[in-house]
Design an enzyme around this catalytic site. Structure first.
Site, short mmCIF file in Angstrom:
data_model
loop_
_atom_site.label_atom_id
_atom_site.label_comp_id
_atom_site.label_asym_id
_atom_site.label_seq_id
_atom_site.Cartn_x
_atom_site.Cartn_y
_atom_site.Cartn_z
N ASP A 78 -13.10 -1.87 4.41
CA ASP A 78 -13.41 -3.24 3.96
C ASP A 78 -12.60 -4.31 4.71
O ASP A 78 -12.80 -5.50 4.48
CB ASP A 78 -13.22 -3.39 2.45
CG ASP A 78 -11.83 -2.98 1.99
OD1 ASP A 78 -11.07 -2.39 2.79
OD2 ASP A 78 -11.50 -3.24 0.83
N GLU A 135 2.41 3.02 3.52
CA GLU A 135 2.74 2.66 4.90
C GLU A 135 4.21 2.93 5.17
O GLU A 135 4.59 3.53 6.19
CB GLU A 135 2.47 1.16 5.15
CG GLU A 135 1.02 0.73 4.97
CD GLU A 135 0.72 0.24 3.56
OE1 GLU A 135 1.50 0.57 2.62
OE2 GLU A 135 -0.27 -0.48 3.40
#
Lengths: 250, 250
Positions: free
Chosen positions: B106, B189
Site C-alpha cells: 500500500d 525494522e
C-alpha cells in the site's frame, strides 16, 4: 490510435504528491494519452508541476477553484466538480477526437481498461470495485443487454455508477455542447450522464469482458494530518530544512 | 546491473488485488527486478497469481502464515514478519548478489529510489513521507554525516526508521546468516537492522540526494468491509455471477 484524455481532479493535502506519483506510473504504461491534472486552487503549485515533470507522462496542469458558495456549506462539498468541468472546457477548445475519462488520483486502474475505452463511440461503462457495501458498482447484463445497475446506493439515480466506471467519446461530447457536471454531491456522475441525453441504453458499450471483470477500483487513501511544526533552530542546518519545503503544514 | 529483490508481504482482504495491481505498475518501470510476493496464508490464491500474471512483472508468489501464537493475541499483531523472513530465506537460498527491499503493497514509490538503492554496499537509507505526526521519518544529516533520526516515535529504537526507508545488499545479508525480523510490533525494522550488526553509522549510505528528497511514502489505504451477500436467485444469470467470484465475502 485515438487519444485518451484523462481528467484528474486534485487538491493540496499531505498525500497529494504521493497519489499523483502512483497514478502517474499507471498512466505511463498507456500510449497516446494526455493527462489533464486540474487542481482546486487559485494558482498552480510548483511542487505539483515538478512531480508531474518527474513522472514523465504528457500532461496539462490547470486550476479550477471550487466556487465560494460551495466552500461555505456544512454539508458534503461538491469536490472535483469545478475541476472536471474545467477539463470538459479544455476538451471542447482543444480536442476533436478520442475519449475522455475521469480518473481520481486515489483510485486504482488496470491498464487494460484504457485500451478498451479508447474506441468508445458514445459512452462506455464497466464495473468498479470497492464501491459501497455491495463491494462493487456495476451495470447488470442480462441476456447480453444492459438491465439496470448494481450498487449499494441507488438514490433515485438514473445512472447509479461510479466516476471511475464510464468513458465518453470526445466527438459525442462535442454533439452535447451543454453537457456538464452538476455541483450536487452524490449526483455528479448521474447529472453528467443525464446531461448527455439523448442516450439510449443500447448505445452504452459494456467493457471489461461484458462487465464480468473488475479493472478499476475505488481505493481510498487514509488522510494524514498536517505535519507537526518544524524546529528551525534544531534542524535548520540539516537535510530536514530541505524536506520541510515538501511537507504540508497546518 | 545488479538485481533488485522486492519483498512484498500481502494478505487477503477486499483491497488486495487493487493494491498489488497499483504497486505492480510502479515496479514494471524498473529493470532487472524480481518481485517476491509473500502472502500470510496457508496456500496460494489463484486470483492473486492471475493478477500477478496480468501485471507482467517477474515474480515469485510464496506463502508464509503468521504463527498461531501471534494470531491469538489481542494486542497489535506482528503483520508481515513471517512473510518478510520467508523472503530472506528465499534470498539466502537463491540469490548471490544485488539488493533487497521491503515494499509493502500500500505504499508509494518514486521509481528513482530503485535505481539509487541498486548499488547499496551494505545498508542504505532515505526519508519516508507520511510517517507519524512529524509527517516524515528520516535520517538526520548534519555536516554530511548521519546524526540520528527524525521520526514522531522513537520508542527506544536504535534505528527509528520505516520499513520503506532502507535497503540491504544481498552479499551483506549472506555475511549475516542469523539476521531476521523479530515478531515484535513496532520494532520490526529496528530488530532486523540490529540483527545485521556489526554495522557502523558511516557504513550506512544516505540516498535521495543525501536525504533531502522524499521518494517513498507510507500511504495507507482505507479498509473496506467484506461485500454484502450476493443474491444468487436474482443475479445468478447475469454478469454479476462472474464478479461474485472476485469479491471477498464475510
Amino acid at each position: 490510435m485515438p487519444p485518451l484524455y484523462i481528467i484528474t481532479p486534485t487538491y493540496r493535502r499531505p498525500e497529494q504528491l504521493a497519489e499523483l506519483t502512483r497514478l502517474g506510473y499507471t498512466l505511463k504504461h498507456v500510449l497516446n494519452l494526455l493527462w489533464l491534472v486540474i487542481e482546486d486552487a487559485n494558482k498552480t503549485n510548483p511542487l505539483v508541476a515538478h512531480t508531474l515533470d518527474r513522472i514523465g507522462v504528457p500532461y496539462e496542469y490547470l486550476v479550477a477553484p471550487m466556487p465560494e458558495q460551495y466552500k461555505l456549506t456544512k454539508r458534503a462539498k461538491p469536490r472535483g466538480v469545478s475541476n472536471r468541468n474545467r477539463g470538459l472546457d479544455y476538451l471542447r477548445a482543444n480536442a476533436t477526437e478520442g475519449v475522455l475519462y475521469f480518473a481520481d488520483d486515489d483510485n486504482t486502474y488496470d491498464v487494460n481498461i484504457f485500451e478498451q475505452m479508447r474506441y468508445t463511440k458514445k459512452v462506455s461503462m464497466w464495473p468498479v470495485g470497492l464501491v459501497t457495501k455491495t463491494g462493487v458498482s456495476s451495470p447488470i447484463i442480462r441476456e447480453g443487454k444492459l438491465d439496470g445497475y448494481y450498487d449499494g446506493w441507488i438514490g433515485g439515480r438514473k445512472y447509479p455508477v461510479d466516476m471511475a466506471g464510464f468513458a465518453v467519446s470526445v466527438k459525442f461530447l462535442h454533439e452535447r455542447p451543454h453537457a456538464k457536471m452538476p455541483f450536487k454531491p452524490g449526483y455528479e456522475e448521474d447529472g453528467f450522464l443525464r446531461s448527455l441525453a439523448p442516450l439510449q441504453n443500447n448505445e452504452i458499450e459494456l467493457l471489461a469482458d461484458e462487465c464480468r471483470e473488475i479493472l478499476t477500483w475505488h481505493t481510498q487513501t487514509k488522510k494524514n494530518p498536517a505535519a507537526l511544526p518544524f524546529n528551525q533552530t534544531r534542524y535548520g542546518n540539516t537535510n530536514l530544512a530541505f524536506i520541510e519545503k515538501l511537507l504540508v503544514r497546518p
